[in-house]
Design a protein around this motif. Structure first.
Motif, short mmCIF file in Angstrom:
data_model
loop_
_atom_site.label_atom_id
_atom_site.label_comp_id
_atom_site.label_asym_id
_atom_site.label_seq_id
_atom_site.Cartn_x
_atom_site.Cartn_y
_atom_site.Cartn_z
N LEU A 281 -4.66 12.56 12.02
CA LEU A 281 -5.87 11.84 11.68
C LEU A 281 -6.97 12.89 11.58
O LEU A 281 -7.24 13.60 12.56
CB LEU A 281 -6.19 10.83 12.78
N LEU A 283 -10.39 14.46 11.78
CA LEU A 283 -11.62 14.11 12.49
C LEU A 283 -12.85 14.56 11.71
O LEU A 283 -13.91 13.98 11.83
CB LEU A 283 -11.61 14.73 13.89
N ASP A 284 -12.70 15.62 10.91
CA ASP A 284 -13.80 16.08 10.05
C ASP A 284 -13.75 15.35 8.72
O ASP A 284 -12.79 14.66 8.41
CB ASP A 284 -13.67 17.59 9.80
N LYS A 285 -14.81 15.56 7.94
CA LYS A 285 -14.81 14.97 6.59
C LYS A 285 -13.92 15.81 5.67
O LYS A 285 -13.84 17.02 5.82
CB LYS A 285 -16.24 14.92 6.04
N PHE A 308 -6.47 9.90 1.63
CA PHE A 308 -7.57 9.20 2.26
C PHE A 308 -7.07 7.78 2.53
O PHE A 308 -6.54 7.13 1.63
CB PHE A 308 -8.77 9.17 1.29
N GLN A 313 -10.61 4.37 6.41
CA GLN A 313 -11.77 5.09 5.88
C GLN A 313 -11.84 6.52 6.43
O GLN A 313 -12.91 7.03 6.76
CB GLN A 313 -13.07 4.33 6.17
N GLN A 314 -10.67 7.14 6.56
CA GLN A 314 -10.54 8.46 7.14
C GLN A 314 -9.30 9.07 6.51
O GLN A 314 -8.40 8.33 6.11
CB GLN A 314 -10.28 8.29 8.63
N SER A 315 -9.21 10.38 6.50
CA SER A 315 -8.02 10.98 5.93
C SER A 315 -6.88 10.99 6.95
O SER A 315 -7.09 11.24 8.13
CB SER A 315 -8.30 12.39 5.46
N SER A 355 -5.19 -1.58 12.00
CA SER A 355 -5.00 -0.22 12.47
C SER A 355 -4.06 -0.22 13.68
O SER A 355 -4.14 -1.08 14.54
CB SER A 355 -6.34 0.38 12.88
#
Lengths: 359, 129
Positions: A281, A283-285, A308, A313-315, A355
């Motif tokens: 997961l 944590l950074d953009k 993505f 809404q996260q990579s 999730s």
């Protein structure tokens, strides 16, 4: 010349952006891949998966043949219609393909294989079956439509009259023959639904019927983000002929307990397992992608699939990294000129619209 | 295909607007966003960075793929649009209002070397075949 499924014209009419997918002219999306993804998670969507191949194996002692052919144990298949996910290995323990085997009758098992590997798979099966009185039939005459999402089953029941009675109590990973349809409660999205195998000429009528019932089409783009959120491996990316299922998160599909021998078994027992497939997961953009290098305190690893996640809404990614790195730990991933931080997590990431992340 | 006549274009699918004060506003074309699909990540160049013409200076990522953005001409980055970084989907909604960054060109005449709308249209059509 790209191969076309019987739904090719329908895809174009519906405004699909078509792409070359392993030699097949397939829909990538019909507008927004993200909308199609959410549609499946929240309601229902349909996929043309007719590029996948149905292979029927018939004759005496098909079960005995399959016991030696695949890594999972077909003796788990005791009731007609029951399906089993398995890898088919080469003698080195690498994965030739991952597939689903359905038990139809003692003299008939049905196997569904990946599109890009179908010809290779069938050649391998025929080679392995050389001494046996078996018929291995590639069913290019069949198509497949996957209807997926929380409302998928009710839409199929509405589209195929009287199919509800035949399938209402059917559990996941089971299938039934109903009229000209083979209806399996399977999928590649992490949602409930059916995969319907049917004669090619029936594909467009069913597709249109589902569409008029409000089922929107979804392309290969959404299929990939859905399967990755669901933590499902993609052949050729997360495993291939050079990687064993034991370092691909697929140990649960390999039966090393029973006495039976199967192709690749000796190699699997001999190999040292030094890597594992984990979820990441970010944590950074940014966006994790296949082949990015992962740095851990025990050495390097590699992202095998990344994207993505529209739901989170996260990579997210699947990555093959050294053994000993546990969920909850942080690792770094090299993304272009930046070193980004990711957390190792258990997968699936998303199931049934929700999730699964606990850390 | 949406290719506004008043803008300049690059072969790598950036659009460039020449502002009245001589600064340049840069974004990606409607064709580029259509090729890439749903945008999920944008990284703009740092304000004050000096760019060479054709230098990789920003990244846009869709669900499908990452794509580098190149400096259309040499210049200094004046501003970067935080809105597109916060909401990358605006690139899909209107590629020509969702600008990415502004540049002060080293040589104002350099923009004359960029494509006009007709030339860019011809390029896109040629790529389609």
């Amino acid at each position: 010349m790209l191969k076309q499924t019987p739904l090719n014209a329908a895809h174009r009419r519906m405004g699909a952006k078509m792409v070359d997918f392993g030699g097949w002219d397939m829909p990538l999306n019909y507008g927004s891949q993200l909308d199609e993804h959410h549609q499946v998670r929240r309601d229902v969507g349909m996929f043309d998966v007719s590029h996948m191949r149905v292979v029927d194996v018939q004759g005496d002692d098909v079960r005995g043949f399959l016991r030696g052919l695949v890594a999972n144990n077909v003796d788990k298949l005791t009731t007609p219609g029951r399906g089993l996910y398995s890898c088919m290995l080469n003698p080195e323990g690498g994965v030739i393909d991952d597939l689903i085997i359905y038990f139809m009758a003692e003299d008939w098992f049905r196997i569904v294989v990946n599109a890009g590997t179908a010809d290779k798979d069938i050649a391998w099966m025929r080679e392995q079956a050389a001494e046996r009185a078996l018929t291995i039939t590639s069913r290019g005459d069949l198509s497949m439509i996957a209807v997926q999402g929380p409302h998928a089953r009710s839409k199929v029941w509405a589209a195929i009259p009287r199919s509800e009675t035949a399938t209402a109590t059917m559990k996941p990973f089971n299938a039934v023959e109903f009229q000209q349809y083979f209806i399996a409660r399977t999928g590649y999205t992490g949602e409930d639904g059916f995969e319907v195998i049917l004669p090619a000429a029936e594909a467009e009528p069913l597709w249109q019927k589902l569409f008029t019932l409000g089922v929107k089409p979804a392309g290969l783009g959404a299929r990939d983000t859905l399967r990755l959120e669901a933590g499902m491996n993609l052949y050729g990316q997360d495993m291939d002929e050079r990687t064993s299922p034991l370092v691909s998160g697929l140990a649960w599909t390999v039966d090393l307990r029973s006495e039976r021998d199967f192709v690749g078994k000796t190699a699997l027992q001999r190999r040292d397992i030094d890597r594992q497939l984990v979820g990441l997961l970010l944590l950074d953009k940014g966006v994790l992608r296949a082949h990015q290098i992962v740095h851990t305190r025990y050495g390097e690893g590699e992202v095998t699939s990344g994207t993505f996640s529209p739901t989170l809404q996260q990579s997210i990614a699947l990555a093959r990294i050294p053994l000993g790195i546990a969920p909850g730990e942080e690792v770094t991933v090299q993304v272009r000129d930046k070193t980004l931080t990711a957390r190792v997590v258990n997968y699936p990431f998303v199931r049934n619209g929700k999730s699964c992340l606990t850390i | 295909m949406n290719i506004p006549a008043e803008l300049k274009y690059t072969a790598s699918h950036e659009w460039v607007k020449v502002n009245t004060d001589g600064t340049l506003t840069v974004g990606i074309t409607d064709h580029a966003q259509d090729l890439l699909g749903d945008m999920v990540f944008v990284e703009n160049p740092a304000v004050g960075r000096e760019l060479k013409a054709g230098e990789e200076c920003a990244v846009v990522e869709s669900v499908k793929a990452a794509s580098d953005i190149y400096a259309p001409v040499a210049g200094i980055v004046l501003t970067a649009n935080a809105d597109v970084e916060g909401s990358p989907e605006v690139l899909n909604q209107d590629a020509y209002s969702a600008w990415m960054f502004t540049l002060k060109p080293v040589n104002p005449a350099d923009v004359n070397g960029l494509m006009d709308a007709d030339a860019y249209r011809a390029l896109v059509e040629a790529e389609a075949h």
